[in-house]
Write an enzyme that holds these catalytic residues in place. Structure first.
Site: not given
Ligand code: C5P
Length: 289
Positions: A17, A142
């Site tokens: 994406k 995501d």
């Molecule tokens: O959800 P995911 O594990 O993919 O996110 C990785 C990191 O990205 C999270 O630990 C966070 O620090 C950051 N993040 C964020 N806000 C979001 C998505 C991700 O701060 N909406």
């Protein structure tokens, strides 16, 4: 998500994406950030091949940089489906990676979503898109988007997704430098905008298929912190300003950039020019249908 089910195996293609618009609206108490982002799947795919196995999960991956243990998102997806469905059948999974990792192209999230879809079919679970979306959100911010492809706007942490119309095929050049950025670190360094960029104009341009306007509306709030953290990325960003295209932007939390081109020919030509500069892997892709 393209699923091909045969008697002895199931094949799923998991697309990459790009984020055409990504605005950070605030920091939440749980450490995540409140987002508004427009995502589109593109024609660069990982492939997952599932087969029956005597017991447990055997996960094989073509990219040696990616672990195949229990923290691999594909393995976590299998665990999640096992827990929710009560199924414990053995499974052998081969993950063929084409999407660069830690690039902001959503490869790991797409693989996880593909695994949920594949198991839903393989084990005849017949789960709804809503349920898959909810399960996906437990695996990563995501993941839910991939159940609403090819184009959608995601809000909240990324889990509130609404599909949006895509009035044209987008022709893009992806430029993937050999740099991996930590998503968490990029988010930690983002400055909250005094006036967030509205998503409306991008959605209108996408629906109307106005590629030049889409190029003008490209926006990623994470580009500034990512380039500040990583000087070679700042250099790439500078050279991107001179690319012959309708607009160029970093995707997600980086490190890949994409250039939006008027048509496939122009994308091929730009890719050739960029390849001659040895900045990283270059792919010519189009938006998925
Ligand atoms: O959800 P995911 O594990 O993919 O996110 C990785 C990191 O990205 C999270 O630990 C966070 O620090 C950051 N993040 C964020 N806000 C979001 C998505 C991700 O701060 N909406």
């Amino acid at each position: 998500m393209i699923v091909e089910r045969q008697s002895d195996r199931c094949l799923v293609q998991a697309p990459a994406k790009v984020n055409l618009h990504l605005e950070v609206l605030g920091k939440r108490d749980d450490g995540y950030h409140e987002l508004e982002t427009v995502l589109v799947t593109v024609s660069l795919f990982d492939t997952l091949e599932l087969r029956q196995h005597a017991a447990g999960l055997v996960l094989e991956c073509t990219n040696p940089r990616l672990g195949t243990g229990s923290d691999n998102l594909v393995a976590r997806a299998v665990e999640l489906v096992r827990g929710e469905s009560g199924r414990s059948d053995g499974l052998a999974v081969k993950l063929t990676k084409q999407i660069p990792i830690q690039a902001g192209l959503g490869g790991g999230s797409s693989d996880a979503a593909a695994m949920l879809v594949a198991l839903d079919q393989w084990w005849n679970l017949r789960w709804s898109t809503e349920r898959l979306t909810e399960l996906g959100a437990r695996l990563g911010s995501d993941v839910p988007f991939f159940f609403h492809a090819p184009a959608a706007v995601a809000r909240g942490r990324g889990e509130r997704v609404v599909a949006c119309p895509l009035g044209t095929t987008l022709h893009l050049v992806l430029v993937c430098p050999p740099l991996g950025l930590s998503t968490a670190k990029v988010f930690r360094n983002v400055l909250m905008p005094a006036e967030p960029v509205a998503v409306g104009p991008m959605l209108a341009a996408l629906a109307g298929g106005d590629v030049a306007e889409i190029g003008r509306c490209l926006h990623n709030r994470l580009q500034t912190p990512a380039t500040a953290l990583c000087p070679p990325l700042a250099e790439l960003c500078q050279s991107a300003a001179a690319w012959d295209c309708l607009g160029a932007l970093m995707t997600g939390s980086g490190s890949a950039f994409f250039a939006l081109c008027e048509n496939a020919d122009k994308a091929q030509r730009l890719a050739q020019t960029i390849r001659s500069r040895n900045v990283g892997n270059v792919f010519v892709v189009r938006s998925c249908t």
